[in-house]
Each structure stands twice: as C-alpha cells, then as structure tokens.
Write a protein that holds these residues in place. Sequence first.
Motif, PDB file in Angstrom:
ATOM      1  N   LEU A   1       0.661  -1.409   0.006  1.00 24.06           N
ATOM      2  CA  LEU A   1       0.265  -0.094  -0.099  1.00 24.06           C
ATOM      3  C   LEU A   1       0.705   1.414   0.018  1.00 24.06           C
TER       4      LEU A   1
ATOM      5  N   ILE B   1      -9.028   3.692   0.606  1.00 23.20           N
ATOM      6  CA  ILE B   1      -8.760   2.425   0.914  1.00 23.20           C
ATOM      7  C   ILE B   1     -10.100   1.571   1.614  1.00 23.20           C
TER       8      ILE B   1
ATOM      9  N   THR C   1     -11.692  -1.888   2.752  1.00 21.04           N
ATOM     10  CA  THR C   1     -11.115  -3.120   3.344  1.00 21.04           C
ATOM     11  C   THR C   1     -12.530  -4.249   3.598  1.00 21.04           C
TER      12      THR C   1
ATOM     13  N   CYS D   1      -5.602  -1.193   9.433  1.00 22.31           N
ATOM     14  CA  CYS D   1      -6.249  -0.696   8.385  1.00 22.31           C
ATOM     15  C   CYS D   1      -6.715   0.803   8.575  1.00 22.31           C
TER      16      CYS D   1
ATOM     17  N   ALA E   1      -5.215   3.781   6.640  1.00 21.89           N
ATOM     18  CA  ALA E   1      -5.917   4.781   5.974  1.00 21.89           C
ATOM     19  C   ALA E   1      -5.498   6.251   6.242  1.00 21.89           C
TER      20      ALA E   1
ATOM     21  N   TRP F   1     -11.498   5.813   4.200  1.00 25.17           N
ATOM     22  CA  TRP F   1     -11.680   4.469   4.569  1.00 25.17           C
ATOM     23  C   TRP F   1     -12.909   4.042   4.551  1.00 25.17           C
TER      24      TRP F   1
END
Length: 391
Positions: A243, A251, A253, A282, A286, A294
């Motif tokens: 990433l 992003i 997820t 995560c 972000a 995110w």
Amino acid sequence: MSGRAQLMWDEAVTGYDFGPGHPMDPVRLALTMRLVEAYELDRGPLEVVAAKPAGDSTLRLVHREDYIGAVRRASADPASADIGYGLGTEDVPAYAGMHEASALIAGQSVGAAEAVWRGDVLHAVNFAGGLHHAMPGGASGFCIYNDAALAVARLLELGAERVAYVDVDVHHGDGVQAAFWEDPRVLTVSLHEHPRTLFPQTGWPEETGGEGAEGSAANVALPAGTGDEGWLRAFHAVVPELLRAFRPQVIVTQHGADTHFEDPLAHLAVSLDAQRVVAETCHELAHELADGRWVALGGGGYAVVDVVPRSWTHLVAIVGGRPIDPASMVPESWRHEVFRRTRQLAPQRMTDGRTPRWRDFADGGYNPADRLDQAVLATRRAVFPAHGLLP
C-alpha cells in the motif's frame, strides 16, 4: 474534511435471507446491529445512515445487464426453472425479493464510498456488505451483487485514480479481483486460506493482474490451521509495504469474520483479538496513506452468535473512533436478545482472551521450512518487483 464517520444501516438488509439452514443467516446482521446499539455506538460521533438501493445504472458498473435481468426474474419468480447465472443453486438459492435485498446492500456500500470520497466523512462502514464472490456475469459463494467491487467502481467513476482493496476474509476475494483484473488503478490484496483446501480454489500467488495491470493483484494463500501469529505476520509482511508503494487515495477493506477458529466453513485458527488488530491497522494505514479515507465492509462469517457480532462491533467502534476495551463485559441486554432470538448463550466478553503477537517478516528472519513463511515469500516474489520492492 470532516472527521465524522458513518455506519450504513437499513434493517431491511436482513431480507438477504436464503432460508432456514443456509449458513448465511441474516441473524448475524441483526445481532451485530443490536450489539452496536447496546454499546451506544450509534449515538455519536458515528452517524447511522441508510442509502438507497443501487439502481441498474450503478449495478452495471460491475455486472452485466443480462445477469441483472436474471436476478430480477429470479426475484420475481423463484420457482422458475433454469434461471442459470449461478442462481437457484445450493449456495445461492432463489427467493422472492432477492434483487431488492441485494441491491439495498450494494447501495449501502456505494453510499459509503460516495460519502468518503466527497469528504462528508473520513470513514464509513457497511458490515452487511463485503459480498466479494459475485462475478460480473453470475452469482457465486452466497453472493448476488458484488457490493465491494461496486464501491470501488463508484470511486473510480467519481475520479479516484488509485484505490486499494484489502480483503482478509478466509475465502479469496475472487469477484473483486476479477472485476479489476486489467485495471491498474485498483490494487486488490487478498489474504485467505490456500485454494487447495477452500472455495473458491483461486487466489494463488501467481495471480498478479492482467495485461497492462501487472502487479495490481496480490494473493497470500495461507496454510490451513494458520493462527494469530502467522496470520498477523503474513498481513504485516505484505499489506503495508504494497500500500505504501501504491499510494492509494482511498482504502476499501473487507473484514470477513470467517478466519476465526470457531467458524464452521473454513480451517484457519484466528482469534477475535487478531481480527481487531487488523482492523486497527487498516485504520492506521488509511490515515497514513489516504488522508483517512476508509470504507470498511463485512463479509463472510458463519459463527453467527459467538463471533460475527463481536468482530464487526469492534470494527464499527474503530471506524467511529470509540474502540471497545476487549476485556469489557458484553452488555447483559444483548445477551438476553441473543437468547431470545436463537436460544443460544451469548459470549461474556469482547475478547477471546488472546494477546496477539507476531514476528516481523523483515526483522524476524525467513524460515524456509515454515509453510507460512513460504506462502509469504511466494507472494512477495510474485508481486513486489512490479512495485519496485525487494521480495
């Protein structure tokens, strides 16, 4: 840009219901939302929002028109013979209203992506989403419309030039990978149980993207039995470096809870506590890489009382900026609700009692006899050079 967050929720998403005995029991969604409410996460700063169902023009961003038509016909007349397109199967039984329920879930994920891209919120979560197996032209693996791919496609339509999709469901995120196989604007990363031992039998490390998009897909195929240490080692050995090299503007997820050791449909041995660590990572990525943009989705998960509600409530809490102490007692009101709905006893705490630890791949050394390390190195060798990274 606002720091607020959104939870996408409409009670009607529980209409995504394949009937008694099917593993995709919608009670997992209802119990998650009731646990979110029991922790008062819905009272701010997280805002609960319901988006409209995805219309045909939105669904066509990923799905073929003939397939959408087939879903509509099956939804109107589930008893019709030879529906095709993967519909009316044991995995995806046809039922009245299936188009409406699927389009509603897709609408929540697309709405989440729109809100994040517009800057209305930094983060948005749709735990009813993450239906990552649906293909452009067919249903697969309990999934009718691929809301995850639709969210990514909508971000591209709105002008995003680089979108990273990270999938930690126990099953390979094959439908999202297929949708963007030849699109270098999208990086898809999937950590999943090895295709030798689990549906959909794809997600080999050699799958790295189509012509003109080499390196746009990364797949970590984990040995059956992988637990917290190995799962977290693999995640941190692949996802952050890729990433950082890709530099996503947003992003997306997918947090399938079926990696858990209690899940009845797979063979990994991950705890709730490790799942929470990945959600937190995560979140951090972000903010580090995408100005906080995110979009978080649910996914699989078939331990519908003991695991899914707790895992996704942790996810909602992290998205909303109010993380829950894993040692906290589960609210008694929710335990009563679980028993009322399922006649099962609910878990007592928001933890499995684990303290997840892992050895960093760069600092901890590579063990050539370890199957987990072999899997990580296979992925790094296959995809890292395309991003200018050393395997």
